[in-house]
Design a protein around this motif. Structure first.
Motif, short mmCIF file in Angstrom:
data_model
loop_
_atom_site.label_atom_id
_atom_site.label_comp_id
_atom_site.label_asym_id
_atom_site.label_seq_id
_atom_site.Cartn_x
_atom_site.Cartn_y
_atom_site.Cartn_z
N SER A 183 7.61 57.15 124.30
CA SER A 183 8.77 56.29 124.13
C SER A 183 9.19 55.60 125.44
O SER A 183 10.37 55.32 125.64
CB SER A 183 9.93 57.10 123.52
OG SER A 183 10.56 56.36 122.52
N TYR A 192 15.26 50.05 119.10
CA TYR A 192 14.58 51.28 119.51
C TYR A 192 15.39 52.05 120.55
O TYR A 192 14.85 52.88 121.28
CB TYR A 192 13.15 50.96 120.00
CG TYR A 192 12.19 50.76 118.84
CD1 TYR A 192 12.23 49.61 118.05
CD2 TYR A 192 11.25 51.74 118.50
CE1 TYR A 192 11.38 49.45 116.98
CE2 TYR A 192 10.39 51.58 117.42
CZ TYR A 192 10.46 50.44 116.66
OH TYR A 192 9.61 50.28 115.59
N SER A 241 12.83 57.42 119.27
CA SER A 241 12.81 56.07 118.68
C SER A 241 11.37 55.74 118.32
O SER A 241 10.62 55.22 119.16
CB SER A 241 13.33 55.05 119.68
OG SER A 241 14.60 55.41 120.14
N CYS A 245 13.02 54.26 113.28
CA CYS A 245 13.72 52.98 113.54
C CYS A 245 13.24 51.85 112.63
O CYS A 245 13.87 50.80 112.57
CB CYS A 245 13.50 52.54 114.99
SG CYS A 245 14.10 53.74 116.19
#
Ligand SMILES: Cc1cc2nc3c(=O)[nH]c(=O)nc-3n(C[C@H](O)[C@H](O)[C@H](O)COP(=O)(O)OP(=O)(O)OC[C@H]3O[C@@H](n4cnc5c(N)ncnc54)[C@H](O)[C@@H]3O)c2cc1C
Ligand code: SF4
Length: 503
Positions: A88, A129, A205, A210
């Motif tokens: 991420s 995100y 995320s 998402c």
């Protein structure tokens, strides 16, 4: 034909999941087709032995390398695709990455769009995100406003590292990270099993959390899992896709669509187009340029660990620091070297996969005194680095990494940097040409249909109702993580589809 949808999206990762979320806002009837299943929420999500030793979530399919030898690609098939396992770290490309840049081993080509074109979509992508970061600290940062969320604070140990880096004259910055409500009740707990692990509490995320999950809340989006797209079928003119042949639960079904968005990941999307050859597209669908599958890139990546036997590393969440001082040039080289970022903690059982005969307790003792880093350089697009399909339909990846000299310099500079920080020994490890995590570039976008497969909105030059919105479209790989750029371009393509095809 078993059914007909306005839009079929194939693949539910960074590109497909984001596209589903964006197009869900329209009235279109949308089917998302995903070959994998949802990743279960279970104790094994955060178990290094399950993830690294037993490869609990890894794709089991073998690909062939350029010599025809089988290998297990580092990739995952499931709802959310590889984003379920990503670290991420969600970077914008640098402004210069969109332009032609001279590298040690040749040119990194210009993109058909510039940074300013993508900037508003990067803004939206960071919102979607939940990206945490701090503008202004990174010397290579493109023009931008504040991040939507404040940066993740460094641990005490990493703060000391940051101070040490500053004393070396470097400019450490906060890594941009997509995490949901870190530190809040029911939010991300900033654990030590994030990068390469799925999040047990759905606080990462990813494209499932998402993208797909919120898209499914709208009545117009359906998701088929365990459903693999086998071929795209065109109308007799060859100018439009009419239907998708899908293998679902052991059966083959044909589903019609007015518009098809392919987002299977750079290797599988190229493979799908090659497998969809017909009498109007003899060398593969949308391949009049001959570029389908070519220009495969994957980054040159070396994992590095600085080790000090006298210093126990108490940091739990370590992935907060970036060093971009060597991004555009090296201390003794006029050419770009690449990007350095701190990594999630290595667990003993992960290290043991490199040399299995060393007992895990020895590794545990070792990694408890180490700080983990990733050094990443750009590899350059070469037509001979390509995805092909064998006569029996298997994926073959012909990849010879290039720009190795620049990467070697980056590893050398990072080693010096770690020694100056007081680490006695620096260990390095690389998956080399078998690292498929940052695969991109196989269906390059561009203005000229003779040299590119997709137009600047990711519509196929040759097939009017076909889009590809995963990492395939990258004309160059840059040297930061690709995810946010895939998301931003998917949002841009979705806007274009809504304005031109759905209006
Ligand atoms: C361990 C790991 C860590 C990473 N860390 C980062 C990071 O920190 N930051 C970052 O930016 N990037 C990171 N990446 C890379 C990032 O995950 C990928 O760049 C990104 O997910 C690619 O998006 P995509 O849409 O191209 O493909 P994917 O996300 O791979 O999605 C493709 C989807 O298509 C499905 N599919 C494939 N073929 C078919 C078919 N024929 N029919 C139906 N479905 C199909 C797959 O199952 C998958 O769900 C990491 C990757 C890994 C593996
Ligand atoms: S809790 Fe936070 S750090 Fe841990 S896996 Fe989930 S998103 Fe990553």
């Amino acid at each position: 034909m078993s059914a007909h949808y306005d839009i079929i999206i194939i693949g539910s990762g960074a590109g497909g999941g984001t596209m589903a979320r964006a197009l869900a806002a329209s009235d279109a009837r949308i089917l998302v087709v995903e070959r994998g299943t949802p990743v279960p929420q279970e104790a094994d999500n955060w178990n290094p032995e399950a993830v690294w030793k037993h490869l609990r979530y890894r794709a089991t399919e073998r690909w062939l390398d350029r010599d025809g030898a089988e290998f297990l690609p580092y990739t995952h098939y499931g709802v959310g695709g590889n984003t379920k396992f990503w670290g991420s770290v969600l970077y914008r490309l640098r402004r210069e990455d969109f332009q032609s840049v001279e590298h040690l081993e040749g040119e990194s080509p210009a993109w058909p769009i510039d940074y300013d074109t993508l900037a508003p979509y990067y803004d939206r992508a960071e919102q979607l995100y939940h990206v945490h970061g701090q503008a202004g600290g990174d010397p290579t940062e493109p023009p931008r406003g504040p991040f939507p969320y404040a940066p993740i604070a460094h641990s005490a140990g990493m703060e000391a590292v940051v101070e040490g880096l500053r004393r070396q004259g470097l400019h450490p910055s906060h890594l941009p990270l997509g995490l949901i409500r870190p530190g809040e009740p029911d939010g991300c707990v900033l654990c030590s099993t994030c990068n390469s692990f799925p999040c047990r509490i759905r606080a990462k995320s990813d494209a499932d959390v998402c993208g797909i999950a919120p898209a499914l809340e709208r009545g117009n989006v359906a998701l088929w899992t365990n459903a693999q797209a086998r071929r795209l079928i065109t109308d007799p003119s060859g100018r439009r896709v009419e239907s998708v042949e899908i293998e679902r639960g052991g059966e083959r079904v044909l589903v019609g669509a007015s518009l098809v968005v392919v987002a299977c990941g750079a290797v599988n999307s190229a493979a799908l187009l090659l497998r969809s050859a017909n009498d109007k597209h003899r060398d593969g669908l949308a391949n009049s340029s001959g570029m389908v599958g070519r220009r495969y890139m994957a980054h040159l990546a070396t994992m590095m660990q600085g080790f000090n036997p006298l210093r126990r590393n108490e940091t739990v969440f370590q992935k907060t620091v970036a060093v971009n001082d060597f991004y555009f040039r090296g201390p003794s080289s006029p050419y770009p070297l690449g990007h350095v970022q701190s990594q999630g903690r290595t667990h003993g059982v992960m290290a043991q996969t490199v040399v299995p005969w060393i007992p895990v307790w020895a590794y545990d003792a070792w990694v408890a005194r180490g700080v983990d880093w990733l050094a990443m350089s750009e590899d350059l697009p070469r037509p001979e680095n390509r995805v092909t399909i064998t006569a029996d339909g298997r994926i073959q990846l012909h990849y010879r990494p290039n720009n190795l000299g620049a990467h070697a310099q980056l590893v050398q500079e990072t080693t010096r940097m770690l020694h100056r920080l007081g680490f006695w020994k620096v260990m390095t490890h690389s998956h080399k040409s078998k690292n498929t995590t940052h695969q991109c570039g196989t269906l390059c976008f561009g203005i000229d249909p003779r040299t590119s497969v997709l137009d600047p909105w990711c519509r196929a030059h040759d097939v009017g109702n076909l889009f590809v919105v995963d990492a395939s479209f990258f004309p160059s790989s840059a040297a930061v993580n690709p995810g946010l750029t895939i998301v931003a371009q998917a949002l841009r393509s979705a806007d274009h589809i809504m304005a031109t095809d759905l209006s």
